[in-house]
Scaffold this active site. Structure first.
Site, short mmCIF file in Angstrom:
data_model
loop_
_atom_site.label_atom_id
_atom_site.label_comp_id
_atom_site.label_asym_id
_atom_site.label_seq_id
_atom_site.Cartn_x
_atom_site.Cartn_y
_atom_site.Cartn_z
N LYS A 109 31.93 32.44 39.47
CA LYS A 109 33.39 32.51 39.41
C LYS A 109 34.12 31.33 40.05
O LYS A 109 35.33 31.30 40.08
CB LYS A 109 33.91 33.82 40.03
CG LYS A 109 33.57 35.04 39.17
CD LYS A 109 34.62 36.16 39.23
CE LYS A 109 34.71 36.87 40.52
NZ LYS A 109 35.40 38.11 40.59
N LYS A 190 30.36 47.35 30.63
CA LYS A 190 30.76 48.43 31.50
C LYS A 190 32.28 48.57 31.53
O LYS A 190 33.00 47.58 31.53
CB LYS A 190 30.26 48.12 32.91
CG LYS A 190 30.30 49.26 33.88
CD LYS A 190 29.84 48.78 35.24
CE LYS A 190 30.88 47.90 35.90
NZ LYS A 190 32.05 48.63 36.42
N LYS A 193 37.64 48.25 36.12
CA LYS A 193 39.09 48.20 36.35
C LYS A 193 39.65 46.79 36.28
O LYS A 193 40.85 46.63 36.12
CB LYS A 193 39.45 48.90 37.65
CG LYS A 193 38.86 48.30 38.90
CD LYS A 193 39.30 49.11 40.11
CE LYS A 193 38.15 49.33 41.07
NZ LYS A 193 37.51 48.10 41.54
P1 ATP Z 1 35.69 45.69 38.87
O1 ATP Z 1 35.93 45.46 37.43
O2 ATP Z 1 36.77 45.14 39.77
O3 ATP Z 1 34.31 45.36 39.35
P2 ATP Z 1 34.93 48.43 38.75
O4 ATP Z 1 35.66 49.41 37.91
O5 ATP Z 1 33.60 47.95 38.32
O6 ATP Z 1 35.91 47.24 39.05
P3 ATP Z 1 34.07 48.63 41.50
O7 ATP Z 1 35.12 48.44 42.57
O8 ATP Z 1 33.15 47.51 41.18
O9 ATP Z 1 34.84 49.11 40.19
O10 ATP Z 1 33.24 49.92 41.82
C1 ATP Z 1 33.82 51.07 42.36
C2 ATP Z 1 32.91 52.25 42.12
O11 ATP Z 1 33.05 52.69 40.77
C3 ATP Z 1 31.44 51.96 42.32
O12 ATP Z 1 30.87 53.09 42.96
C4 ATP Z 1 30.92 51.81 40.93
O13 ATP Z 1 29.55 52.18 40.83
C5 ATP Z 1 31.78 52.78 40.15
N1 ATP Z 1 31.95 52.37 38.75
C6 ATP Z 1 32.68 51.32 38.32
N2 ATP Z 1 32.67 51.24 36.98
C7 ATP Z 1 31.89 52.26 36.54
C8 ATP Z 1 31.48 52.71 35.25
N3 ATP Z 1 31.88 52.09 34.14
N4 ATP Z 1 30.70 53.80 35.15
C9 ATP Z 1 30.31 54.44 36.28
N5 ATP Z 1 30.65 54.07 37.53
C10 ATP Z 1 31.44 53.00 37.67
MG MG Z 2 32.46 46.39 39.47
#
Ligand code: ATP
Ligand code: MG
Length: 318
Positions: A109, A190, A193
């Site tokens: 990044k 995946k 957010k």
């Molecule tokens: P980013 O895109 O900023 O990485 P994210 O949605 O992946 O956001 P994280 O902050 O990386 O969220 O993770 C927060 C929690 O949500 C973690 O416990 C992660 O395992 C879970 N999580 C995130 N996305 C998923 C998904 N698509 N399915 C299941 N669990 C998820």
């Molecule tokens: Mg993530």
């Protein structure tokens, strides 16, 4: 009770993936663990950010954590527990530029751009501080976070060797296989957010008609045979819809068309989100309550983290 720790970065609005993969299991495990669940606002500033948006995301995330039933855990906002940033600096004095240079996020990044924020280089030390301050014996991590926890272990071992036994060195464990929700518009990616604006990402606060539209547009495939509705590695879109349906308590029994499957998925997701959104609306009308819960959580975090920070400072000669 064993301590568990998990931080959510307010990098975007929470998604269905965050609910099924994180918030719901956290809420379900509350009576078996001493849970510390934080909003990692400091980690949301390693790339260009908007202060007003960050503030709004922290409030929305905090309110959603309560709405999801996290009412018997210690909830906090990372920046309100100063020991995180303070220990991070001590760990930057423990880490080397060589090891931070190898971190995948930094390599991918920003390593080669001079305008990259310095914090994108140093944040793994903050992540190590996030963990080591609470001394969990085990840290369950998925593949994408493994390198960070390995670095955390390396830093803790090095610190303990150089300055004395201050930190509990966490073991890395494999998380209980949970739902992994993929994007409806691209089931090979995946649902995250950071891509909250994408057409195939369902937000926890999406109203039913928006959920319906996003599910209706989900990618499936061209197979229309009698057993088209089945989980199969060659059918990632359909498999994802079936996984979401099961995780939301629905059943695909007797479904033969993608249209019928999508209607079932929509109903199950809407039913899953409805009580959460109702509770959210109540809590959003009372932001002082949300603030007071997080203020009490930060107070408990300060009690837990201050002795660890002070021991580290003393060991380093401060
Ligand atoms: P980013 O895109 O900023 O990485 P994210 O949605 O992946 O956001 P994280 O902050 O990386 O969220 O993770 C927060 C929690 O949500 C973690 O416990 C992660 O395992 C879970 N999580 C995130 N996305 C998923 C998904 N698509 N399915 C299941 N669990 C998820
Ligand atoms: Mg993530």
């Amino acid at each position: 009770m064993e301590r568990t720790l998990s931080l959510l970065t307010p990098s975007g609005r929470l998604t269905l993936g965050n609910l099924l993969g994180a918030l719901r299991p956290m809420a379900a495990g509350q009576d078996a663990t001493d849970g510390f669940y934080g909003i990692a606002d400091l980690h949301a500033m390693t790339t260009p950010h908007d202060p007003g948006r960050l503030r709004a995301l922290v409030l929305e995330t905090a309110t959603l954590m309560l709405a999801a039933g996290l009412d018997r855990s210690t909830l906090f906002v990372q920046s309100r527990v100063p020991a995180h940033a303070q220990l991070a600096y001590l760990l930057e004095c423990t880490a080397t530029t060589g090891e931070l240079n190898r971190m995948i996020q930094f390599k991918e990044k920003g390593r080669d751009q001079p305008t990259t924020r310095a914090a994108l280089f140093t944040y793994p030390a903050l992540m190590a501080a996030d963990i080591l301050l609470y001394g969990p014996r085990r840290v369950p991590v998925g593949a994408d976070q493994r390198q960070h926890v390995e670095l955390t272990r390396d830093l803790a071992l090095r610190f303990n060797r150089l300055y004395g036994p201050v930190f509990t060195v966490p073991e890395i464990t494999v998380p209980a296989a949970g739902a992994r929700v993929m994007r409806f518009d691209d089931p090979t990616r995946k649902m995250g957010k950071s891509d909250a604006d994408a057409a195939g990402v369902v937000l926890l606060l999406d109203p039913p008609d928006v959920v319906r539209r996003k599910v209706a547009r989900a990618v499936t495939d061209s197979d229309t045979g009698p057993d088209a509705v089945r989980a199969d590695p060659a059918k990632p879109g359909v498999t994802n819809l079936l996984d979401v349906l099961a995780a939301c308590g629905g059943s695909a029994e007797g479904l033969t068309t993608y249209g019928a499957l999508k209607r079932c998925v929509t109903d199950a997701v809407v039913a899953q989100l409805a009580p959460l959104q109702e509770r959210y609306a109540e809590l959003a009308a009372d932001p002082a309550h949300v603030s007071s819960v997080f203020a009490a959580g930060a107070e408990r975090c300060r009690e837990v983290t201050t002795p660890v920070l002070e021991a580290a400072q003393a060991a380093m000669g401060l």
